[in-house]
Write an enzyme that holds these catalytic residues in place. Structure first.
Site, PDB file in Angstrom:
ATOM      1  N   GLY A 211       0.736  -1.318   0.007  1.00  0.00           N
ATOM      2  CA  GLY A 211      -0.031  -0.050   0.019  1.00  0.00           C
ATOM      3  C   GLY A 211       0.781   1.326  -0.064  1.00  0.00           C
ATOM      4  N   SER A 212       0.337   2.265   0.498  1.00  0.00           N
ATOM      5  CA  SER A 212       0.896   3.516   0.591  1.00  0.00           C
ATOM      6  C   SER A 212       2.202   3.841   1.524  1.00  0.00           C
ATOM      7  CB  SER A 212      -0.113   4.524   0.918  1.00  0.00           C
ATOM      8  OG  SER A 212      -1.063   4.670   0.198  1.00  0.00           O
ATOM      9  N   THR A 213       2.474   2.549   2.149  1.00  0.00           N
ATOM     10  CA  THR A 213       3.817   2.697   3.100  1.00  0.00           C
ATOM     11  C   THR A 213       4.915   2.733   2.298  1.00  0.00           C
ATOM     12  OG1 THR A 213       3.991   0.108   3.015  1.00  0.00           O
ATOM     13  CG2 THR A 213       2.520   1.252   4.851  1.00  0.00           C
ATOM     14  N   ILE A 214       4.734   2.379   1.027  1.00  0.00           N
ATOM     15  CA  ILE A 214       6.102   2.586   0.093  1.00  0.00           C
ATOM     16  C   ILE A 214       6.303   3.947  -0.593  1.00  0.00           C
ATOM     17  CG2 ILE A 214       6.072   0.037  -0.488  1.00  0.00           C
ATOM     18  CD1 ILE A 214       4.712   2.603  -2.769  1.00  0.00           C
ATOM     19  N   LYS A 215       5.485   4.718  -0.258  1.00  0.00           N
ATOM     20  CA  LYS A 215       5.617   6.076  -1.152  1.00  0.00           C
ATOM     21  C   LYS A 215       6.926   6.762  -0.716  1.00  0.00           C
ATOM     22  CE  LYS A 215       0.756   6.681  -2.104  1.00  0.00           C
ATOM     23  NZ  LYS A 215      -0.792   7.178  -1.905  1.00  0.00           N
TER      24      LYS A 215
END
Length: 635
Positions: A327-331
């Site tokens: 999810g967005s944790t990799i942004k």
């Protein structure tokens, strides 16, 4: 008349016959005596060594002495795996006259159930040297010991031996990190050094127990004992003492490990915490757990079947084998990749109308905020978790550069040094898709990867490791569980450590960290409620991983979905920003938005580690989670 008497009795002839018979008898006696003497000479002289050895074996017995398994403790000396005294039942096949009859008697004396009796017989026929004792049953109770002692004369080759048995004081909390020992099976016997494992019935099966088996086990010894005709030991004639296994000190902190388990509160998920500077794994929890002590002596069929059929999969180690879309944790990691490749600068902005479109493609890839965030630069894109920014960035990077940069953080690889059974998960690439599906890579798939969806899968350990590398400003320190083996310190410079990551301007790290700090403290931050009254500077990023894909115009509504179809909640964080002491990843399955459910748990972990004088109130946190339902879809 005279002629007739001569015919009836002839003394001369009788004398000759007597002499012949006497001679034959004498010769026979001499021959038999010679044969007997020859046999005696053969037995006493020629075969002296053979029968002397056999006689000695009847009187002297060599018994193996198993080594004491090394203890396992946490970084503060709290025992995680110890040894407690127990009584085991063993069988030495070469001393058993009738195996089936002996087993029938044992089953009656021990009052075994049908299933237990079947397992009992299987173990009795396990491939083993006939002169070495095979383990039939562990942890005998007093009643069983008494019945066996009374019937000892009927059970040649059966012994009750006192031995130390592995015991895990906090089994449910440490089951997945430590693993467990179990009975040596037939397959393992084929590869083991039987001399080293003589008299040993247990071996590490999973986790730390398996990885450090050679260290923990030690070296078997032996002793010579004199026995009577019934096999009772009369005296010890000599011994070679066993070499005990080395103790193992882990990097785990039991207080933090226990807190992580309590925070998950029985929900399916995982929490991993790492010290960025050293790579020490401070906590590694997979929930729900299980009682690993059951596996030491051999779990019964009913209990094992119950664990296997449990829908929550308590035997599955989510921390190292669970694979989730990040999810967005990799942004923040994608932002770093864009900077490293020169695709973006910290001040480059885009206009977000609420969606992104590929050139010559009518499909709209939507932001979680349907009306968009307007002008967005790198820091704001992290703080508000803007999807459109990362669709654009992923498209500009392309899947090849995106794959290479993310692999540098450890995604798609086994990252731990001594973590047995770790999965590499999946960092997708053009070559991977062609090999897996025989299809080319499509631009739309790059956009999905750009927001941590699509084929991309990570483990909680990978996410915590990548967060630690980010906190270290690109410096790699390989995660590890052991800090000391015996008296020897495990060095930080571990083999196969990936190379450090570099960007052109070191100040760009600060810009990424600033965006992560605003996630928790900024007025637009997706986890701003979690950052209230923080006593230190913390950077984090929430994430929401889809369990199933939505259609082009469908909207996510958790209340309309079955619980196991709801999104996974994720959060990664490190603190303090200026000198990171802890990096955390949290994944709670089917919990909804990561900005609420997972973020509060990460905050509780950092509080517990950094504010040592304070105790985290788990009950208060649970109440806060029940009332704080304002999650933001897609984050």
């Amino acid at each position: 008349m005279r002629d007739r008497r001569d015919t009836l009795k002839n003394p001369q002839q009788e004398l000759r016959i007597f002499r012949v018979r006497s001679l034959l008898a004498a010769l026979l006696i001499v021959a038999l005596t010679g044969l007997l003497m020859g046999r005696l000479v053969y037995l006493q002289v020629v075969q002296h060594e053979v029968y002397s050895t056999r006689s000695e074996k009847n009187r002297v017995r060599v018994e193996p002495l198993p080594p004491t398994r090394g203890l396992i403790q946490d970084r503060n000396g709290v025992l995680l795996a110890e040894n407690r005294p127990t009584y085991n039942l063993t069988l030495t096949r070469e001393r058993v006259e009738d195996l089936d009859e002996t087993l029938d008697l044992l089953e009656a004396l021990l009052e075994l159930s049908e299933e237990e009796a079947e397992a009992f017989r299987l173990r009795s026929r396990q491939r083993q040297r006939p002169f070495q004792p095979a383990l039939l049953m562990s942890d005998l109770d007093e009643a069983q010991i008494a019945r066996l002692a009374v019937n000892r004369h009927r059970l040649p080759g059966i012994e009750i031996e006192a031995q130390l048995l592995r015991y895990y004081p906090d089994a449910n909390i440490t089951a997945h990190a430590l693993g467990y020992v179990g009975r040596i099976n037939a397959e393992e016997l084929k590869t083991l050094d039987l001399g080293r494992y003589a008299g040993t019935h247990f071996i590490g099966k999973t986790g730390v127990e398996r990885f450090y088996e050679d260290v923990l086990h030690g070296q078997a010894g032996l002793r010579k004992v004199e026995t009577n005709a019934r096999g009772r030991v009369l005296r010890e004639l000599g011994r070679t003492d066993p070499v005990p296994g080395q103790d193992l000190t882990l990097t785990l902190d039991m207080k933090l490990q226990t807190l992580a388990y309590e925070l998950l509160d029985g929900r399916r998920g995982s929490i991993v915490a790492i010290a960025p500077a050293t790579g020490e794994i401070l906590a590694m929890v997979s929930a729900p757990g299980f009682d690993s002590n059951q596996f030491v002596t051999g779990i019964d069929f009913a209990s094992y079947r119950a664990l296997q059929e449990d829908l929550d999969l308590p035997l599955f180690n989510r921390a190292i084998r669970g694979q989730y879309p990040p999810g967005s944790t990799i942004k923040p990691f994608l932002a770093m990749a864009g900077l490293a490749e020169g695709v973006i600068t910290p001040d480059r902005t885009i206009n977000d109308p609420g969606f992104y479109q590929l050139p010559n493609d009518s499909r709209r890839y939507r932001n979680w905020l349907r009306w968009g965030h307007g002008r967005v630069d790198m820091e704001r894109s992290i703080a508000v978790s803007n999807n459109t920014y990362y669709y654009s960035l992923a498209h500009d990077l392309g899947i090849d550069r995106l794959h290479d940069q993310m692999s540098g953080f450890g995604f798609g690889q086994r990252v731990g040094h001594d973590v047995f059974g770790e999965s590499a998960a999946l960092m997708p690439s053009r070559d991977w898709k062609r090999g897996r599906f025989g299809q080319p890579w499509y631009p739309g798939e790059t956009l999905s990867v750009g927001i941590g969806q699509g084929y991309w899968q990570v483990t909680p350990l990978q996410l915590a490791t990548a967060t630690a590398v980010l906190a270290n400003r690109g410096e790699w320190v390989k995660p590890r569980l052991a800090s000391r083996i015996g008296d020897e310190i495990v060095e930080l410079d571990l083999p196969a450590t990936p190379p450090d990551l570099k960007i052109e301007n070191d100040q760009w790290w600060d810009r990424i960290f600033s965006g992560m700090e605003k996630v928790l403290t900024g007025h637009e931050g997706t986890a701003r409620r979690t950052g209230v009254e923080l006593e230190y500077r913390m950077g984090g990023k929430s994430g929401t991983a889809q369990v199933f894909s939505l259609g082009q115009d469908q909207r996510y509504n958790a209340e309309e979905l079955a619980e196991r179809l709801r999104d996974h909640a994720l959060f990664m964080a490190f603190a303090p920003l200026e000198d990171p002491q802890i990096a955390v990843s949290v994944i709670v399955e089917n919990a909804g938005g990561g900005s609420t459910h997972a973020a509060h748990l990460a905050r509780a972990m950092t509080d517990a580690w950094l504010l040592e004088e304070e105790e985290v109130d788990v009950e208060e946190l649970r109440e806060a989670l029940e009332h704080d339902t304002g999650t933001v879809a897609g984050n």
